[in-house]
Enzyme design. Structure first.
Site, PDB file in Angstrom:
ATOM      1  N   GLU A  27      -5.066  -8.627   0.615  1.00 15.38           N
ATOM      2  CA  GLU A  27      -5.725  -8.298   1.888  1.00 15.38           C
ATOM      3  C   GLU A  27      -7.209  -8.109   1.638  1.00 15.38           C
ATOM      4  OE1 GLU A  27      -4.346  -4.997   4.261  1.00 15.38           O
ATOM      5  OE2 GLU A  27      -2.244  -5.501   3.890  1.00 15.38           O
TER       6      GLU A  27
ATOM      7  N   GLU B  57       0.801  -1.217   0.000  1.00 19.78           N
ATOM      8  CA  GLU B  57       0.000   0.000   0.000  1.00 19.78           C
ATOM      9  C   GLU B  57       0.841   1.277   0.000  1.00 19.78           C
ATOM     10  OE1 GLU B  57      -2.753  -0.447   3.273  1.00 19.78           O
ATOM     11  OE2 GLU B  57      -3.845  -2.042   2.274  1.00 19.78           O
TER      12      GLU B  57
END
Ligand code: IFM
Length: 484
Positions: free
Chosen positions: A367, A181
């Protein structure tokens, strides 16, 4: 009314069994070092930016830190036993940079390397394919003191870190995720200042983003040189974006926000350079880019990691943000305890959009999960039906994406364990395994039992699927009536 800029998808399929997915589909859970390991000063580990950030008053909701967290450093064998008992066949973890390097000119720390060696061996012994993330936000503090990700030197430090780790573990670890991320590293850490290192400067954040993507590009060939059969990618948190109204200015704002949230990462990684509409809108905020940077960032990868949590709605709002956009709360939607909208159909449309626009070699959901206010019942059980239903509905969304032609090859549930949830501290529980942060006792929640039953294909999972099917139908019905 809400208009999706992306792809409309047919309604979700309503059945779920492991056999709906290819037999080589990967099933895993995911964690990250700072969130679970604890042992912050053990075996030569030095402070990271998160250790420093947590020491500042008011940064973490409950005043906690990752100093102990889930104490995985000492409980790793038990944790891997649990991952194995679920019937999963892969495990995503991250490597703590401050366990490996203690200063600018230090040699790699043998104790840090030995820990990850043990951990990886433990995975392989249990039939868990190791998926290693190199950077999940815990930059050594000594690098921050020299400028952190705002400095180009950190790019080269990261490449050296990647070199040492992949040389050490590459005989056993074949799946490498360079960054987790990058949007969070850049924006939460350097624009909003709610994550370490707590900087609030949009221009710095945009430059940090460039350095992070560049470090991915420069590290990838180094990893390949060390690990001939490596599979390399990075994990992006991506969002389906829609406009708050039919007004042209809201559409334009949503398009620009999509540019900064999604295309700013995907376009350069897939060889298109930075999106020009966003570049122009950024004006003086645009990053300094050296000749050759864009080519480096466009390095060929083997997969894209997609972290999916929630969609976003955007309106035009002059002065509200550097790009004059503002987030709008959806009305009448279901939310997790974090307040994140639950929108599995958004996951399907996001995956379809990525597939159509970028054609990655493969996608993995690296995720997906939810936080709820879990409590332990008198009999010691944690009955997190909401999390279980969330998971089922998102797996149905993945199944639908695959039916629509998306090359999704695996799913890593976030997260195996309750952990230190960054600025929210230990007060937000994302795990399918409950951790008592005082005693460090682990208790699989109902969602973990469901995941196990699903993976091992037992009847109980099918009963739960029926419950979730009813929940999905109810959600769709309520969305249809609020849209009408
Ligand atoms: O816990 C985080 C993780 O570290 C990165 N992705 C989002 C998760 C939930 O907030």
């Amino acid at each position: 009314m809400r208009k999706n800029l992306l792809h409309a998808v047919p309604s979700l399929a309503t059945q779920l069994q492991r056999t709906d997915f290819n037999s080589d589909f990967l099933w895993g859970t995911a964690t990250s070092a700072y969130q679970i390991e604890g042992a912050a000063a053990t075996d030569g580990r030095v402070p990271s930016i998160w250790d420093s950030f947590c020491e500042q008053a008011g940064t973490i909701r409950d005043g906690s830190s990752g100093a102990v967290a889930s104490d995985h450093y000492h409980h790793w064998a038990e944790d891997l036993d649990i991952a194995q008992s679920l019937g999963s066949n892969a495990y995503r973890f991250s490597i703590s940079w401050p366990r490996i390097f203690s200063g600018p000119d230090s040699k790699p720390n043998p104790e840090g390397l030995a820990f990850y060696s043990r951990l990886v061996d433990g995975m392989l012994e249990r039939g868990l394919q190791p998926w290693a993330t190199l950077y999940h936000w815990d930059l050594p503090q000594y690098l921050q003191d020299q400028g952190g990700w705002a400095s180009r030197d950190t790019v080269h430090a990261f490449v050296e870190f990647a070199d040492v780790i992949t040389e050490h573990l590459g005989d056993r670890v074949k799946h490498w995720i360079t960054h987790n991320e990058p949007w969070c590293t850049a924006m939460l850490g350097h624009a909003d200042g709610i994550h370490a290192p707590g900087i609030k400067d949009f221009k710095t954040a945009i430059q940090v983003c460039h350095h992070v993507l560049l470090s991915h590009g420069l590290a990838t060939p180094v990893i390949r040189a060390n690990v001939a059969d490596a599979r390399i990618g990075l994990a992006l948190n991506l969002h389906p974006i829609s406009a708050a109204s039919d007004k042209p200015e809201d559409f334009a704002a949503a398009r620009l926000h999509d540019g900064l949230r999604n295309r700013w990462y995907l376009d350069p990684l897939y060889g298109r350079g930075y999106p020009q509409d966003v570049w122009q809108a950024l004006g003086d905020y645009a990053p300094v880019v050296y000749e050759g940077d864009l080519q480096a960032m466009a390095v060929s990868t083997d997969f894209l990691g997609v972290n999916f949590y929630f969609p976003e709605i955007i309106e035009h709002a002059p002065g509200a943000s550097p790009l004059n956009t503002r987030l709008v709360d959806a009305v009448g939607v279901e939310r997790t305890a974090f307040g994140w909208e639950i929108a599995p159909e958004g996951m399907t449309s996001l995956l379809k959009r990525i597939q159509d626009d970028y054609q990655p070699h493969a996608m993995y959901i690296t995720e997906n999960g939810a936080t709820y206010d879990d409590h332990v019942d008198n009999d010691g059980q944690i009955r997190d039906e909401l999390r279980r239903d969330y998971l089922i509905r998102h797996l149905l969304a993945v199944k639908e994406a695959i039916r629509l032609g998306c090359q999704v090859k695996g799913y890593f549930l976030w997260s195996l364990l309750d952990n230190f949830e960054w600025a929210e501290g230990c007060s937000r529980r994302f795990g399918i395994v409950y951790v008592d942060f005082i005693t460090q006792k682990r208790t699989p929640k109902l969602s973990a039992h469901w995941y196990r039953d699903f993976l091992l294909e037992t009847e109980k999972a099918k009963d739960a699927t029926t419950t979730a099917k009813a929940a999905t139908a109810a959600t769709q019905q309520s969305q249809e009536s609020s849209a009408a």
